[in-house]
Design an enzyme around this catalytic site. Structure first.
Site, PDB file in Angstrom:
ATOM      1  N   SER A  56       0.791  -1.219   0.000  1.00  0.00           N
ATOM      2  CA  SER A  56       0.000   0.000   0.000  1.00  0.00           C
ATOM      3  C   SER A  56       0.830   1.280   0.000  1.00  0.00           C
ATOM      4  O   SER A  56       0.766   2.086  -0.920  1.00  0.00           O
ATOM      5  CB  SER A  56      -0.947  -0.011   1.204  1.00  0.00           C
ATOM      6  OG  SER A  56      -1.609   1.211   1.367  1.00  0.00           O
ATOM      7  N   ASP A  58       4.043   1.613  -0.205  1.00  0.00           N
ATOM      8  CA  ASP A  58       5.044   1.552  -1.272  1.00  0.00           C
ATOM      9  C   ASP A  58       4.485   2.137  -2.561  1.00  0.00           C
ATOM     10  O   ASP A  58       5.148   2.938  -3.230  1.00  0.00           O
ATOM     11  CB  ASP A  58       5.472   0.104  -1.513  1.00  0.00           C
ATOM     12  CG  ASP A  58       6.268  -0.479  -0.369  1.00  0.00           C
ATOM     13  OD1 ASP A  58       7.484  -0.657  -0.514  1.00  0.00           O
ATOM     14  OD2 ASP A  58       5.674  -0.757   0.684  1.00  0.00           O
ATOM     15  N   ASP A 196       8.291  -1.948  11.020  1.00  0.00           N
ATOM     16  CA  ASP A 196       7.782  -3.192  11.578  1.00  0.00           C
ATOM     17  C   ASP A 196       8.268  -3.529  12.980  1.00  0.00           C
ATOM     18  O   ASP A 196       7.476  -3.878  13.852  1.00  0.00           O
ATOM     19  CB  ASP A 196       8.121  -4.360  10.643  1.00  0.00           C
ATOM     20  CG  ASP A 196       7.482  -4.215   9.282  1.00  0.00           C
ATOM     21  OD1 ASP A 196       6.871  -3.170   9.012  1.00  0.00           O
ATOM     22  OD2 ASP A 196       7.605  -5.139   8.473  1.00  0.00           O
ATOM     23  N   ARG A 229      17.058  -9.180  10.449  1.00  0.00           N
ATOM     24  CA  ARG A 229      15.596  -9.227  10.380  1.00  0.00           C
ATOM     25  C   ARG A 229      14.989  -9.270  11.790  1.00  0.00           C
ATOM     26  O   ARG A 229      15.701  -9.478  12.774  1.00  0.00           O
ATOM     27  CB  ARG A 229      15.155 -10.480   9.592  1.00  0.00           C
ATOM     28  CG  ARG A 229      15.731 -10.606   8.194  1.00  0.00           C
ATOM     29  CD  ARG A 229      15.187  -9.555   7.257  1.00  0.00           C
ATOM     30  NE  ARG A 229      13.744  -9.720   7.066  1.00  0.00           N
ATOM     31  CZ  ARG A 229      12.985  -8.893   6.356  1.00  0.00           C
ATOM     32  NH1 ARG A 229      13.506  -7.834   5.786  1.00  0.00           N
ATOM     33  NH2 ARG A 229      11.696  -9.114   6.224  1.00  0.00           N
ATOM     34  N   TYR A 380      16.637  -4.372  10.979  1.00  0.00           N
ATOM     35  CA  TYR A 380      15.393  -3.816  10.447  1.00  0.00           C
ATOM     36  C   TYR A 380      14.717  -2.827  11.409  1.00  0.00           C
ATOM     37  O   TYR A 380      14.229  -3.205  12.472  1.00  0.00           O
ATOM     38  CB  TYR A 380      14.474  -5.015  10.214  1.00  0.00           C
ATOM     39  CG  TYR A 380      13.541  -4.958   9.042  1.00  0.00           C
ATOM     40  CD1 TYR A 380      14.001  -4.902   7.738  1.00  0.00           C
ATOM     41  CD2 TYR A 380      12.170  -5.034   9.259  1.00  0.00           C
ATOM     42  CE1 TYR A 380      13.107  -4.909   6.673  1.00  0.00           C
ATOM     43  CE2 TYR A 380      11.275  -5.039   8.207  1.00  0.00           C
ATOM     44  CZ  TYR A 380      11.754  -4.976   6.907  1.00  0.00           C
ATOM     45  OH  TYR A 380      10.883  -4.983   5.867  1.00  0.00           O
ATOM     46  N   GLU A 424      17.176  -1.208  -0.129  1.00  0.00           N
ATOM     47  CA  GLU A 424      15.975  -1.135   0.692  1.00  0.00           C
ATOM     48  C   GLU A 424      16.213  -0.227   1.896  1.00  0.00           C
ATOM     49  O   GLU A 424      15.391   0.628   2.227  1.00  0.00           O
ATOM     50  CB  GLU A 424      15.594  -2.544   1.145  1.00  0.00           C
ATOM     51  CG  GLU A 424      14.351  -2.623   1.998  1.00  0.00           C
ATOM     52  CD  GLU A 424      14.061  -4.044   2.468  1.00  0.00           C
ATOM     53  OE1 GLU A 424      13.058  -4.235   3.171  1.00  0.00           O
ATOM     54  OE2 GLU A 424      14.834  -4.978   2.128  1.00  0.00           O
TER      55      GLU A 424
END
Length: 484
Positions: A56, A58, A196, A229, A380, A424
């Site tokens: 969304s 992005d 996240d 991660r 992350y 990223e």
């Protein structure tokens, strides 16, 4: 004509928005090639390996960059996303591509069960989606896409078609997600806020019993270093929250996780201003929406601003009180035109101070406090720098007349995007690439920053408010620079 040339090509009847050099190997051309490589025919994936569906927020950032080279495709990007909107107004955070194998990404469509579990909330029957949302950048993106080629937009009826859907999206957030009763929107899952595994979520997540590790398979670990991660414990809690939300038929207000986040609400406010401009373009009045954005800004300051720390913090509605973890989310409200000069100055001081170090020790805005116990430059959202948040901060700096700081951040973003192969995310100190490369929103926002002319005027037009309101910034402190 190859696909990149087709993307750059402009119809003769429309004035070109951006016509830079496209020599082989140029940053501009390489950014276009990333977006072209990630194009599916109707939308753009963030990364074919790690994120093979449509996301969304992005897509909103991607459309903002695409508008400079193909306004038509930028419109299509948003229209494809909005075609998956639920009946209650929510825009799901993932729209699944049915041609992608189920095991390519988790949680997959068979986990979310949107068609059945989301029936009461009006989930579409013809496409499978997730059931949670992401930050509401979409109206801002739609307005900027329209401004890139108003003739094409009007000829296609772009704004007339997306406005009702965007208005329904904002109604959903404002009516269904004011879980604290103070006027601000709450997220019910860390994935909704987009950052996240930020340390701000640690305390609220500690109340959640994790799903058993054997009950899910992490596809993300096949595409990135496990030490970078989220941990298995955190992931188990994400799965538990999503499972409970799904099993409750995606009804809001029933889960044990509800947090008011400054970035999520700031983006809603910015998009509410943009929705007012869209209404005006369609011949209606935007006064009520500007006034709502003003009230939301006041609520943001009242509930989340800490003047002693010079930062906005998240508020945990289930645990009570502010979550005193310094994250880049607390800097994103710089994007808003209605902040007092005192708050803007404090935020700039925090951005450049020891906790974030931008312009001194870090190249881009780190996602988390450099001095925080949980800081990790590669894990992350617990320290690395992301291009979309630095883009938002750059836009806010320029909006408030901090031109020198905005210019320096812009130059750093472009340089790091170039040397990291559109990563990223990156190490905030060195700019070393982390996660996936060839990442779509990095390429898209690189295009936007390469496009200097008229952007600050677009920002000022987006935020042009009725005279006599607290948002009428005609004073000399509101000058801006070349872009917004």
């Amino acid at each position: 004509m190859d696909r990149t040339a087709q993307l750059i090509a402009r119809p003769a009847e429309h004035t070109a928005v951006y016509d830079p050099t496209t020599s082989a190997g140029s940053l501009h051309l390489r950014a276009i090639e990333v977006l072209d490589g990630n194009w599916t025919g109707t939308s753009t994936v963030p990364s074919h390996g790690l994120y093979p569906h449509q996301w969304s927020w992005d897509s909103a950032f991607i459309a903002i960059g695409l508008r400079h080279v193909s306004p038509r495709r930028a419109q299509t990007e948003l229209e494809t996303l909005l075609d998956a909107q639920w009946g209650d107004g929510r825009i799901p955070h993932i729209v699944f591509n049915p041609s992608v194998p189920l095991d390519a990404y988790f949680p997959s469509p068979d986990f979310w069960r949107s068609v059945t579990a989301g029936r009461a909330a009006g989930a579409p029957r013809t496409v499978q989606t997730s059931g949670i949302v992401q930050p509401p950048v979409h109206a801002l993106a739609a307005w900027l896409v329209h401004r890139a080629d108003p003739g094409l937009s009007r000829a296609r009826g772009f704004l007339a078609r997306v406005y009702p859907r965007l208005a329904a999206w904002h109604r959903y957030l404002l009516h269904r997600r004011d879980l604290g009763g103070g006027g601000l929107v709450s997220v019910v899952h860390p994935w909704e806020q987009g950052m996240d595994n930020a340390p701000s979520w640690d305390a609220p997540l500690a109340r959640i019993a994790p799903a058993p590790a054997r009950s899910f398979r992490r596809a993300d670990l096949a595409h990135g270093a496990p030490e970078d991660r989220p941990t298995d414990l955190d992931y188990g809690r994400y799965v538990r929250l999503a499972t409970d939300y799904r099993d409750g038929e995606y009804a809001d207000g029933r889960t044990d996780f509800a947090v008011e986040d400054p970035a999520f609400n700031a983006l809603l406010i910015a998009s509410e201003h943009a929705l007012a401009r869209i209404a005006e373009e369609l011949g209606a009045t935007g006064t009520a929406r500007h006034a709502r954005a003003q009230r939301l800004t006041a609520a943001l300051v009242d509930r989340l601003w800490d003047p002693a720390e010079g930062l906005f913090f998240c508020r945990d509605l289930r645990g009570g009180g502010l979550i005193r973890e310094r994250g880049v989310s607390g800097l994103v409200p710089l994007l808003l035109p209605g902040l007092s000069r005192e708050i803007v100055s404090a935020l700039v001081g925090t951005l450049r101070g020891p906790h974030f170090g931008v312009g001194a020790t870090t190249r881009l805005a780190p996602s988390y406090d450099l001095l925080g116990e949980a800081f990790d430059p590669h894990r992350y959202w617990r320290g690395p720098a992301w291009f979309n948040t630095s883009w938002l901060v750059e836009r806010g700096l320029r909006l408030h007349g901090e031109r020198a700081h905005a210019d320096a951040l812009r130059a750093a973003v472009l340089d790091v995007a170039d040397t990291s192969d559109f990563a990223e995310y990156v190490d905030p100190y060195t700019g070393e690439a982390c996660g996936a490369t060839g990442f779509s929103w990095t390429a898209a926002l690189t295009l936007d920053l390469l496009h200097d002319t008229q952007a600050i005027q677009e920002t000022q037009a987006t935020h042009r408010l009725p005279h006599g309101t607290a948002f009428d910034r005609a004073d000399s402190s509101f000058k801006g620079g070349d872009r917004g």
